[in-house]
Scaffold this active site. Structure first.
Site, PDB file in Angstrom:
ATOM      1  N   ARG A  61       0.695  -1.126   0.143  1.00 49.05           N
ATOM      2  CA  ARG A  61       0.103   0.084   0.138  1.00 49.05           C
ATOM      3  C   ARG A  61       0.831   1.305  -0.109  1.00 49.05           C
ATOM      4  O   ARG A  61       0.378   2.236  -0.595  1.00 49.05           O
ATOM      5  CB  ARG A  61      -0.998   0.061   1.020  1.00 49.05           C
ATOM      6  CG  ARG A  61      -1.945  -0.854   0.973  1.00 49.05           C
ATOM      7  CD  ARG A  61      -2.876  -0.783   2.160  1.00 49.05           C
ATOM      8  NE  ARG A  61      -4.170  -1.795   1.895  1.00 49.05           N
ATOM      9  CZ  ARG A  61      -5.166  -2.151   2.626  1.00 49.05           C
ATOM     10  NH1 ARG A  61      -4.957  -1.590   4.154  1.00 49.05           N
ATOM     11  NH2 ARG A  61      -6.024  -2.753   2.494  1.00 49.05           N
ATOM     12  N   GLY A  74      -8.572  -9.639   0.758  1.00 48.38           N
ATOM     13  CA  GLY A  74      -7.529  -9.835   1.665  1.00 48.38           C
ATOM     14  C   GLY A  74      -6.957 -11.256   1.351  1.00 48.38           C
ATOM     15  O   GLY A  74      -5.539 -11.387   0.946  1.00 48.38           O
ATOM     16  N   LYS A 126     -17.244 -18.907   3.051  1.00 47.14           N
ATOM     17  CA  LYS A 126     -18.642 -18.984   3.288  1.00 47.14           C
ATOM     18  C   LYS A 126     -19.460 -18.088   2.396  1.00 47.14           C
ATOM     19  O   LYS A 126     -19.189 -17.286   1.988  1.00 47.14           O
ATOM     20  CB  LYS A 126     -18.715 -18.127   4.733  1.00 47.14           C
ATOM     21  CG  LYS A 126     -18.233 -18.914   5.963  1.00 47.14           C
ATOM     22  CD  LYS A 126     -18.611 -18.190   7.145  1.00 47.14           C
ATOM     23  CE  LYS A 126     -18.259 -19.204   8.273  1.00 47.14           C
ATOM     24  NZ  LYS A 126     -18.335 -18.546   9.997  1.00 47.14           N
ATOM     25  N   GLY A 152     -11.837  -4.851   2.228  1.00 47.73           N
ATOM     26  CA  GLY A 152     -13.310  -4.706   2.207  1.00 47.73           C
ATOM     27  C   GLY A 152     -13.686  -3.808   0.954  1.00 47.73           C
ATOM     28  O   GLY A 152     -14.897  -3.977   0.485  1.00 47.73           O
TER      29      GLY A 152
HETATM   30  C1  3PG Z   1      -8.469  -1.956   5.085  1.00 48.23           C
HETATM   31  O1  3PG Z   1      -7.459  -2.320   5.729  1.00 48.23           O
HETATM   32  O2  3PG Z   1      -9.111  -2.936   4.954  1.00 48.23           O
HETATM   33  C2  3PG Z   1      -8.677  -0.439   5.321  1.00 48.23           C
HETATM   34  O3  3PG Z   1      -7.566   0.233   5.702  1.00 48.23           O
HETATM   35  C3  3PG Z   1      -9.760  -0.172   6.059  1.00 48.23           C
HETATM   36  O4  3PG Z   1      -9.621  -0.484   7.354  1.00 48.23           O
HETATM   37  P1  3PG Z   1     -11.005  -0.665   8.334  1.00 48.23           P
HETATM   38  O5  3PG Z   1     -11.586  -1.854   7.844  1.00 48.23           O
HETATM   39  O6  3PG Z   1     -10.566  -0.493   9.612  1.00 48.23           O
HETATM   40  O7  3PG Z   1     -11.746   0.538   8.056  1.00 48.23           O
END
Ligand code: 3PG
Ligand code: MG
Length: 397
Positions: free
Chosen positions: A37, A354, A197, A377
């Site tokens: 990142r 992820g 899931k 996310g």
């Molecule tokens: C992540 O690592 O997915 C983003 O930086 C968002 O982080 P958060 O889920 O704590 O908002």
């Protein structure tokens, strides 16, 4: 899909530029575990600095409840300095006197990182007074944090209403890739959806079903689909309460003339551990004591043949229990095939989320796919068809 304002439209020379980056990187013992990142943000940072802008970095780190030294961005800022190859100064707070003084001391081309925005609860509340305190520090706002764009926080969204707003280069690359993959893909378009899931991916499956030509299902979630087809799944991970939902998804796919690809064979073991004795069986022959831990060779062959006839691939989620050898084989072989087709110019391949990135890294193919998202996310919410606040605010109105 409207256009976005990018750095091409921004005049940064002599300006104080607030750049929202995602420095929420894995750390252990004060060292950055995976700097992807930071490396992704480097281009935006150096471009603004080289054009004579003052670069003021904003980011969250972790999920602190108020100020907590464990969640300081200082070590990340130091690491960023090494990665970017330029000094990165640090201010102990993202608003108020420490921030103000550090900003005033900046010369054109300087880079400053402000302390974790989440040390202030107003950040996550997108509090307008807090937005105004941040906005006071800069003349324009550049959002380069796609991976935090699903959050409507002060530094990820609020600032876009207070200052002229632009997408940074990493944000721009993410948007280009995602639009190419899902909004304006070259067809046929396939998606691989894996992972454990169905329950966490219902919205995603629903949205993708409306967009893709072929939906390839992998990971333990495929077991629930197999169960819905009446196949024996033994002791495999199955979401019993979602068998009806899986059946419903398959019916919808049939009506909409979308192809769903499920495993035809499986690697099964009786223990959930690396190198557990295993064998390959057809999906009609999974034994009562068996656990499905990966797709089998015929399934791999089938998936690869699908990839060979589509033009675009969106990939989220591994096929098997990829964190345990040899149950990473399905994911690795499919990843290898996707990388080869991409290198040959036959496939546009976009992956993210992820676990997916970890799996593709382990397979050693990340550099050979068209694009691998830095987001977890945010990538999932994009696949779900949701509007991301940090992206919406960058649209040309
Ligand atoms: C992540 O690592 O997915 C983003 O930086 C968002 O982080 P958060 O889920 O704590 O908002
Ligand atoms: Mg997260």
């Amino acid at each position: 899909m409207g256009a976005f304002k990018t750095l091409d439209q921004a005049d940064v020379t002599g300006k104080r530029v607030l750049v929202r980056v995602d420095f929420n990187v894995p750390m252990s013992d004060g060292k950055v575990g995976d700097a992807t990142r930071i490396a992704a943000a480097a281009r935006t940072i150096t471009e603004i600095a080289d054009k004579g802008g003052r670069v003021i970095l904003l980011s969250h780190f972790g999920r602190p409840k108020g100020r907590d030294p464990k969640n300081s961005l200082k070590p990340v800022a130091d690491a960023a300095s090494g990665i970017i190859g330029r000094p990165v100064r640090f201010a102990e707070d993202c608003v108020g006197e420490p921030a103000q003084a550090a900003v005033e001391a900046m010369k054109p081309g300087d880079i400053l990182c402000l302390e974790n925005t989440r040390f202030h609860p107003e950040e996550e509340k997108n509090d307008s007074a807090f937005v105004a305190r941040l906005a006071k520090l800069g003349n324009i706002w550049v959002n380069d944090a796609f991976s935090a764009a699903h959050r409507a926080h002060a530094s990820t969204e609020g600032l876009g209403h207070a200052l002229p707003a632009y997408a940074g280069r990493a944000m721009q690359a993410e948007l280009d890739a995602l639009v190419k993959a899902l909004e304006r893909p070259e067809r046929p378009l396939a998606a691989i959806v894996g992972g454990a899931k169905i329950s966490t991916k219902l919205d995603l499956l629903g949205n993708l079903l409306g967009k893709v030509d072929v939906l390839i299902i992998g990971g333990a979630m495929a077991n629930t689909f197999l169960a819905a087809q009446g196949k024996p799944v033994g002791k495999s991970l199955v979401e019993r309460d979602l068998v009806a939902t899986a059946r419903d998804i398959m019916d919808k796919a049939k009506t909409a003339k979308r192809e769903i690809v499920l495993p035809v064979d499986a690697v099964v073991a009786q223990k959930f551990e690396a190198h557990a004795p295993s064998r390959v069986v057809g999906v009609d022959h999974v034994g009562e004591a068996d656990m499905i831990l990966d797709i089998g060779p015929r399934s791999i062959e089938h998936v690869v043949s699908v990839l060979a006839r589509v033009k675009t691939l969106v990939w989220n989620g591994p096929f098997g229990a990829f964190e345990m050898e040899p149950f990473d084989t399905g994911t690795i072989e499919v990843a290898e095939a996707a990388a080869e087709l991409t290198s040959a110019g036959k496939l546009v391949s976009v992956a993210g989320g992820g676990d997916t990135v970890a799996a593709l890294n382990a397979a050693g193919v990340t550099g050979r796919l068209t694009y691998v998202s830095t987001a977890g996310g945010a990538f999932l919410e994009w696949l779900e068809g949701k509007a991301l606040p940090g992206v919406e605010v960058l649209r040309v109105k």
